[in-house]
Design a protein around this motif. Structure first.
Motif, PDB file in Angstrom:
ATOM      1  N   ARG A 164     -81.947 -25.771   1.190  1.00 33.29           N
ATOM      2  CA  ARG A 164     -82.493 -24.683   0.280  1.00 33.29           C
ATOM      3  C   ARG A 164     -82.553 -25.223  -1.209  1.00 33.29           C
ATOM      4  O   ARG A 164     -83.348 -24.855  -2.071  1.00 33.29           O
ATOM      5  N   GLY A 165     -81.329 -25.675  -1.555  1.00 36.60           N
ATOM      6  CA  GLY A 165     -81.237 -26.241  -2.990  1.00 36.60           C
ATOM      7  C   GLY A 165     -81.658 -27.388  -3.256  1.00 36.60           C
ATOM      8  O   GLY A 165     -81.260 -28.036  -4.507  1.00 36.60           O
ATOM      9  N   GLN A 171     -77.895 -37.071   1.306  1.00 35.87           N
ATOM     10  CA  GLN A 171     -76.748 -36.828   0.240  1.00 35.87           C
ATOM     11  C   GLN A 171     -75.725 -36.083   1.332  1.00 35.87           C
ATOM     12  O   GLN A 171     -74.647 -35.673   0.695  1.00 35.87           O
ATOM     13  N   TYR A 172     -76.060 -35.527   2.332  1.00 34.90           N
ATOM     14  CA  TYR A 172     -75.128 -34.772   3.322  1.00 34.90           C
ATOM     15  C   TYR A 172     -73.523 -35.439   3.298  1.00 34.90           C
ATOM     16  O   TYR A 172     -72.723 -34.670   3.114  1.00 34.90           O
ATOM     17  N   ALA A 173     -73.570 -36.749   3.634  1.00 31.04           N
ATOM     18  CA  ALA A 173     -72.391 -37.260   3.732  1.00 31.04           C
ATOM     19  C   ALA A 173     -71.472 -37.327   2.453  1.00 31.04           C
ATOM     20  O   ALA A 173     -70.320 -36.947   2.508  1.00 31.04           O
ATOM     21  N   SER A 174     -72.217 -37.446   1.246  1.00 26.94           N
ATOM     22  CA  SER A 174     -71.501 -37.478  -0.016  1.00 26.94           C
ATOM     23  C   SER A 174     -70.909 -36.001  -0.318  1.00 26.94           C
ATOM     24  O   SER A 174     -69.813 -36.006  -0.773  1.00 26.94           O
ATOM     25  N   LEU A 175     -71.806 -34.979  -0.052  1.00 20.40           N
ATOM     26  CA  LEU A 175     -71.024 -33.651  -0.266  1.00 20.40           C
ATOM     27  C   LEU A 175     -69.966 -33.307   0.635  1.00 20.40           C
ATOM     28  O   LEU A 175     -68.943 -32.732   0.211  1.00 20.40           O
ATOM     29  N   THR A 176     -70.201 -33.771   1.912  1.00 21.52           N
ATOM     30  CA  THR A 176     -69.064 -33.586   2.943  1.00 21.52           C
ATOM     31  C   THR A 176     -67.949 -34.423   2.350  1.00 21.52           C
ATOM     32  O   THR A 176     -66.820 -33.507   2.617  1.00 21.52           O
ATOM     33  N   ASP A 177     -67.985 -35.660   1.954  1.00 16.14           N
ATOM     34  CA  ASP A 177     -66.756 -36.247   1.646  1.00 16.14           C
ATOM     35  C   ASP A 177     -66.138 -35.444   0.336  1.00 16.14           C
ATOM     36  O   ASP A 177     -64.896 -35.402   0.164  1.00 16.14           O
ATOM     37  N   HIS A 234     -76.008 -32.635  -7.979  1.00 15.26           N
ATOM     38  CA  HIS A 234     -74.915 -32.562  -8.951  1.00 15.26           C
ATOM     39  C   HIS A 234     -74.346 -31.034  -8.812  1.00 15.26           C
ATOM     40  O   HIS A 234     -73.170 -30.728  -8.746  1.00 15.26           O
ATOM     41  N   GLN A 235     -75.214 -30.087  -8.790  1.00 14.76           N
ATOM     42  CA  GLN A 235     -74.810 -28.634  -8.840  1.00 14.76           C
ATOM     43  C   GLN A 235     -73.955 -28.472  -7.588  1.00 14.76           C
ATOM     44  O   GLN A 235     -73.265 -27.688  -7.633  1.00 14.76           O
ATOM     45  N   HIS A 236     -74.702 -28.864  -6.298  1.00 15.86           N
ATOM     46  CA  HIS A 236     -73.968 -28.627  -5.153  1.00 15.86           C
ATOM     47  C   HIS A 236     -72.836 -29.498  -4.917  1.00 15.86           C
ATOM     48  O   HIS A 236     -71.907 -28.964  -4.326  1.00 15.86           O
ATOM     49  N   ALA A 237     -72.567 -30.579  -5.559  1.00 14.26           N
ATOM     50  CA  ALA A 237     -71.411 -31.110  -5.663  1.00 14.26           C
ATOM     51  C   ALA A 237     -70.188 -30.454  -6.376  1.00 14.26           C
ATOM     52  O   ALA A 237     -69.135 -30.347  -5.812  1.00 14.26           O
ATOM     53  N   ALA A 238     -70.537 -29.660  -7.391  1.00 15.90           N
ATOM     54  CA  ALA A 238     -69.721 -28.723  -8.026  1.00 15.90           C
ATOM     55  C   ALA A 238     -69.042 -27.595  -7.103  1.00 15.90           C
ATOM     56  O   ALA A 238     -68.113 -27.267  -6.830  1.00 15.90           O
ATOM     57  N   GLY A 244     -63.703 -26.695  -1.182  1.00 14.47           N
ATOM     58  CA  GLY A 244     -62.775 -27.509  -0.784  1.00 14.47           C
ATOM     59  C   GLY A 244     -61.418 -27.086  -1.458  1.00 14.47           C
ATOM     60  O   GLY A 244     -60.489 -27.077  -0.789  1.00 14.47           O
ATOM     61  N   SER A 245     -61.533 -26.613  -2.649  1.00 16.66           N
ATOM     62  CA  SER A 245     -60.233 -26.096  -3.365  1.00 16.66           C
ATOM     63  C   SER A 245     -59.802 -24.827  -2.706  1.00 16.66           C
ATOM     64  O   SER A 245     -58.543 -24.547  -2.735  1.00 16.66           O
ATOM     65  N   VAL A 246     -60.421 -24.222  -2.257  1.00 12.80           N
ATOM     66  CA  VAL A 246     -60.309 -22.811  -1.557  1.00 12.80           C
ATOM     67  C   VAL A 246     -59.547 -23.231  -0.266  1.00 12.80           C
ATOM     68  O   VAL A 246     -58.316 -22.733  -0.087  1.00 12.80           O
TER      69      VAL A 246
END
Length: 280
Positions: A164-165, A171-177, A234-238, A244-246
């Protein structure tokens, strides 16, 4: 083509498949089928066998093989790669060219897969039930299976947010990482290395606690995404890092109570139910 990639199990061996919503047909990864019919666990050997067979069928003038589809499917290294696929009719013809005692059982399995898909389209709950049966057959405990099914639902919700974003599927694998490293301190590749995994799915080899933390991280990222409405990678990466921090905070608190790490080198075979327990 609106396609949905999934894994099917034939005698506990994985076959990558894609369902085409528009044509309402399955496409099967040919090299996976070849590996099963030739009893080869070596992907490269199966690929070479298929390349030779494909050339022979082309020389015989078999047009469907000449016009063989290629779709991007997830490879053993987690990357999306173009892979030769065949629909049911094409695959029947290919199977006829491979001398194998598994040929007839595989044809029957293909027919059942097609029938099950029609049933699942009418009742989506059947898809979840099928996944539960597959994990149960492999020897996973009921508690683990319930967590795994929930993690699949959460993962789907997260990837829907990414789509949606405006995030590209590659790029899913990068966000998963990013998510995985934030809560576990390891990338997906490093995590798999810790567990001694190669082709196996990381989530299918997580302990109950690891799976719970990973699900918390992805669920958090999905909820934050809904609130912040990020656009682009980039926004989704943030957002991924925030999600992940939660889970990292939850992990730190749990490890402080336990006095040990919850990141484990254990893999599926280390905690599957013994045959006697599975039969009870």
């Amino acid at each position: 083509m609106t396609k949905k990639e999934s894994l099917q199990l034939f005698e506990e061996q994985k076959v990558r498949t894609v369902w085409d919503d528009e044509q309402e047909k399955w496409y099967f990864a040919i090299v996976d089928v070849v590996g099963i019919l030739t009893n080869s666990d070596d992907y490269q050997k199966a690929r070479k066998y298929w390349n030779k067979l494909k050339q022979r069928l082309k020389e015989e003038g078999y047009e469907p093989v000449t016009n063989c589809h290629q779709l991007k499917l997830r490879a053993a290294d987690g990357k999306m790669r173009l892979t030769d696929v065949a629909d049911t009719e094409q695959l029947f013809r290919i199977i006829q060219s491979i001398p194998s005692p598994k040929a007839e059982p595989f044809k029957q399995w293909m027919a059942q897969v097609a029938s099950d898909r029609i049933d699942q389209m009418q009742d989506p709950e059947l898809s979840i039930e099928q996944a539960m049966q597959d994990y149960k057959r492999l020897g996973y405990s009921d508690n683990w299976i319930n967590q795994r099914i929930r993690s699949i639902e959460v993962r789907k919700e997260l990837t829907d947010e990414w789509q949606r974003g405006g995030v590209n599927g590659t790029q899913y694998a990068s966000l998963t990482d990013i998510i995985t490293k934030e809560w576990s301190g390891r990338t997906t590749k490093q995590y798999k290395h810790l567990k001694g995994l190669k082709k196996e799915n990381l989530r299918d080899n997580m302990t109950n606690v690891e799976l719970a933390l990973n699900t918390l991280a992805e669920a958090s990222a999905a909820e934050i995404s809904k609130q912040q409405d990020p656009k682009g990678f980039h926004q989704h990466a943030a957002v991924a890092k925030s999600g992940g921090s939660v889970a990292k905070a939850a992990r730190d608190q749990l490890e402080k109570k336990l006095g040990r790490t919850v990141i484990s080198p254990a893999k599926a075979k280390d905690y599957l139910l013994p045959p006697d327990d599975e039969a009870r």
